[in-house]
Write a protein that holds these residues in place. Structure first.
Motif, PDB file in Angstrom:
ATOM      1  N   ASP A   7       0.533  -9.098   4.454  1.00  0.00           N
ATOM      2  CA  ASP A   7       0.945  -9.159   3.124  1.00  0.00           C
ATOM      3  C   ASP A   7       0.094 -10.322   2.245  1.00  0.00           C
ATOM      4  O   ASP A   7      -0.261 -11.327   2.857  1.00  0.00           O
ATOM      5  N   THR A  23       1.192 -10.404  -8.263  1.00  0.00           N
ATOM      6  CA  THR A  23       0.885  -9.091  -7.791  1.00  0.00           C
ATOM      7  C   THR A  23       1.105  -9.451  -6.335  1.00  0.00           C
ATOM      8  O   THR A  23       0.810 -10.267  -5.603  1.00  0.00           O
ATOM      9  N   SER A  25       0.855  -7.251  -2.505  1.00  0.00           N
ATOM     10  CA  SER A  25       0.655  -5.911  -1.669  1.00  0.00           C
ATOM     11  C   SER A  25       1.152  -6.254  -0.234  1.00  0.00           C
ATOM     12  O   SER A  25       0.626  -7.600   0.211  1.00  0.00           O
ATOM     13  N   ASN A  30       1.273  -0.598   0.047  1.00  0.00           N
ATOM     14  CA  ASN A  30       2.004  -0.554  -1.146  1.00  0.00           C
ATOM     15  C   ASN A  30       1.640  -1.811  -1.976  1.00  0.00           C
ATOM     16  O   ASN A  30       1.195  -2.944  -1.360  1.00  0.00           O
ATOM     17  N   TYR A  31       1.486  -1.464  -3.309  1.00  0.00           N
ATOM     18  CA  TYR A  31       1.169  -2.706  -4.243  1.00  0.00           C
ATOM     19  C   TYR A  31       2.101  -2.576  -5.403  1.00  0.00           C
ATOM     20  O   TYR A  31       2.305  -1.901  -5.993  1.00  0.00           O
ATOM     21  N   THR A  33       3.054  -5.024  -9.153  1.00  0.00           N
ATOM     22  CA  THR A  33       2.500  -5.733 -10.238  1.00  0.00           C
ATOM     23  C   THR A  33       3.365  -6.072 -11.184  1.00  0.00           C
ATOM     24  O   THR A  33       3.953  -4.975 -11.608  1.00  0.00           O
ATOM     25  N   TYR A  50       1.599   3.592  -0.936  1.00  0.00           N
ATOM     26  CA  TYR A  50       0.370   3.897  -0.139  1.00  0.00           C
ATOM     27  C   TYR A  50      -0.088   5.319  -0.296  1.00  0.00           C
ATOM     28  O   TYR A  50      -0.987   5.614  -0.280  1.00  0.00           O
TER      29      TYR A  50
END
Length: 94
Positions: A7, A23, A25, A30-31, A33, A50
């Protein structure tokens, strides 16, 4: 900051925990912000999964909460107006 599990986080810290905007990830792709409070997603933020699904909206202590929109890649989406009002939408893509 890179974590041992793959991560990553870029943003503000307060006393060693995520606090403010940043932010994050994860190793699954998966991301997120947006805002963090006490190491959790909190306030306004966007989570892109994702698989292409997306949630844009309010967070409280790491959970989706309040107003927001969840959009699935296959064109379904849900608008959360409050904890009691949910509107479902469908867009046909040809």
């Amino acid at each position: 900051m890179n974590f041992f599990n793959g991560d990553e986080y870029e943003g503000y810290f307060l006393k060693g925990i995520k606090e403010g905007t940043g932010t994050y990830s994860d190793s699954d792709g998966n991301y997120y912000t947006g805002n963090f409070k006490n190491d959790d997603k909190h306030g306004l933020g966007t989570l892109k999964y994702y698989n292409g699904d997306t949630y844009i909206g309010d967070w409280n202590d790491g959970e989706k909460s309040g107003k927001g929109t969840f959009t699935w890649l296959d064109a379904y989406w849900i608008s959360f107006l409050s904890s009691h009002e949910i509107t479902f939408h469908y867009k046909l893509i040809i």
